[in-house]
Design an enzyme around this catalytic site. Structure first.
Site, mmCIF file in Angstrom:
data_model
loop_
_atom_site.group_PDB
_atom_site.id
_atom_site.type_symbol
_atom_site.label_atom_id
_atom_site.label_comp_id
_atom_site.label_asym_id
_atom_site.label_seq_id
_atom_site.Cartn_x
_atom_site.Cartn_y
_atom_site.Cartn_z
ATOM 1 N N ASP A 75 -35.188 -16.259 -14.727
ATOM 2 C CA ASP A 75 -36.427 -16.676 -15.383
ATOM 3 C C ASP A 75 -36.483 -16.148 -16.809
ATOM 4 O O ASP A 75 -35.833 -15.160 -17.164
ATOM 5 C CB ASP A 75 -37.652 -16.225 -14.601
ATOM 6 C CG ASP A 75 -37.730 -14.717 -14.396
ATOM 7 O OD1 ASP A 75 -36.689 -14.102 -14.096
ATOM 8 O OD2 ASP A 75 -38.832 -14.146 -14.535
ATOM 9 N N GLU A 137 -38.368 -11.975 -12.463
ATOM 10 C CA GLU A 137 -38.231 -10.633 -13.041
ATOM 11 C C GLU A 137 -39.273 -10.401 -14.114
ATOM 12 O O GLU A 137 -39.831 -9.304 -14.240
ATOM 13 C CB GLU A 137 -36.818 -10.456 -13.607
ATOM 14 C CG GLU A 137 -36.468 -9.026 -14.015
ATOM 15 C CD GLU A 137 -36.875 -8.666 -15.442
ATOM 16 O OE1 GLU A 137 -36.813 -7.473 -15.788
ATOM 17 O OE2 GLU A 137 -37.249 -9.584 -16.218
#
Length: 387
Positions: A75, A137
């Site tokens: 991400d 994350e």
């Protein structure tokens, strides 16, 4: 067989997928899964509860313990409101730099890790190599624990060294702060502001909790840091509130106030200690509110809880990466990563990756070609050590 891509081409493909944390990453996972399968590498997905995201892990080499794990997140942070000079989801080369969202944090490393896994398969390494790609994350390291637990439960041989490739300029980072975040909702009681003594202003009582953060920061800064904490900048636990919302009008005591309160804890202090201190302060302020009106209070929920990375004594991950990089300096960082989550689950873990963290999350994010090439050199030397 799938055409083999070099690391640069892999990075370009990964960045072309706009995997902002609020959105799905499944197109990227589809690509990685298919690319690995095309090279004879089986991988396993670990979906999230919504089915909109997934982590992925894979193993190459003999089915024995002792693997090196290359770990990254898929991400990226949003580009909304940022002034980019080019399409953030295209890789643009200019003046020795590769621009694009995620080039630095951290699809550059992800691409290098995927390249290395395929190369390890071709070479027939005698020490296994594993790949672990997470999600979410950037919103509190919430995707990695499920992935790591699945890796352990799967029966796949446990890795001996986890290399988390966050941008560190290829320096060996052996410690980082922990992170705890609470979503806080202060519930007040509305009255006209001229009758403030009869109302409970959620913003003003919320401000007491926020000001407690200032008090704790000042107290922590005044302490002599423990040896385990002295290398951090700053060398103490910090508390922070970055956004506040609430209220409906300037002449009404606010009914609601919402914010996220976060802690960045040094290894020498218990995260649970700070949780208990937070809860005690909430109870104290809530009692003051309810003494005015009983239908008020403070609700909170844990948004994230990221364990710190603690320097290891004779850690296998640190030993391996120091041997490859030649970096023997003491390096710690104040931001959180998934390294502590690997360590918490019994892996030896270290942070080492190309790029400068100062470029992470910035408009016109970039990684220098020199740093990307340093990452390629690291992977070549790692592969040599696995034979």
């Amino acid at each position: 067989m799938t055409t083999t891509l070099d690391a640069r081409a892999l990075m370009e493909r990964l960045i072309s997928f706009p995997t902002v944390s609020r959105d799905s990453n499944l197109e990227l996972i589809d690509f990685v899964e298919g690319y690995l399968a095309g090279h004879g590498i089986a991988s396993t997905r670990v979906p999230d509860t919504t089915g909109m995201k997934a982590a992925l892990y894979a193993h190459v080499g003999p089915q024995v313990e002792g693997a090196v794990v290359l770990s990254g997140h898929t991400d990226v942070v949003p580009v909304d409101g940022q002034a980019w000079d080019s399409n953030p989801f295209d890789v643009i080369e200019k003046d020795g730099k590769l621009y694009g969202r995620g080039t630095c944090d951290m699809k550059g490393f992800d691409a290098l890790a995927i390249w290395a896994l395929v190369e390890a398969k071709k070479r027939g390494v005698t020490r296994p190599l594993q790949l672990a790609l997470s999600y979410d994350e950037e919103v509190g390291c919430t995707g990695a624990p499920v992935m790591i637990d699945a890796m352990v439960a799967s029966g796949m041989p446990r890795g001996a060294a986890a290399v988390i490739g966050e941008p560190s300029m290829m320096k060996v980072v052996t410690g980082h702060k922990g992170g705890i975040g609470f979503e806080v909702h202060v519930r007040g009681f509305e009255v006209h502001s001229s009758l403030i003594h009869e109302g409970v202003n959620a913003i003003m009582f919320g401000a007491k909790l926020i000001d407690w953060c200032n008090e704790m920061n000042a107290e922590n800064a005044a302490k002599t840091p423990l040896v385990t904490d002295a290398e951090f900048v700053p060398p103490y636990t910090t508390l922070h509130v970055g956004m506040v919302s609430g209220g409906t009008a300037h002449n009404i005591t606010a009914k609601d106030c919402n914010f996220v309160l976060t802690f960045r804890t040094v290894p020498g202090e218990s995260g649970q200690m700070w949780v208990e201190a937070f809860e005690a302060k909430v109870a104290e302020i809530e009692a003051q509110m309810q003494a005015i009106h009983p239908d008020t209070g403070i609700d909170y929920s844990r948004k994230f809880d990221v364990p710190g990375l603690k320097p290891e004594i004779e850690g296998s991950a640190e030993e391996l990466v120091r041997l490859i990089t030649g970096d023997n300096a003491v390096n710690v960082v104040s931001y959180g990563t998934e390294a502590g989550q690997f360590q918490e689950r019994g892996y030896s873990a270290v942070i080492c990756g190309p790029g400068d963290i100062a470029q992470a999350h910035q408009p016109n994010e970039f990684i220098t070609i020199e740093q990307f090439q340093a990452g390629e050199k690291f992977m070549q030397q790692l592969l040599d050590s696995l034979n």
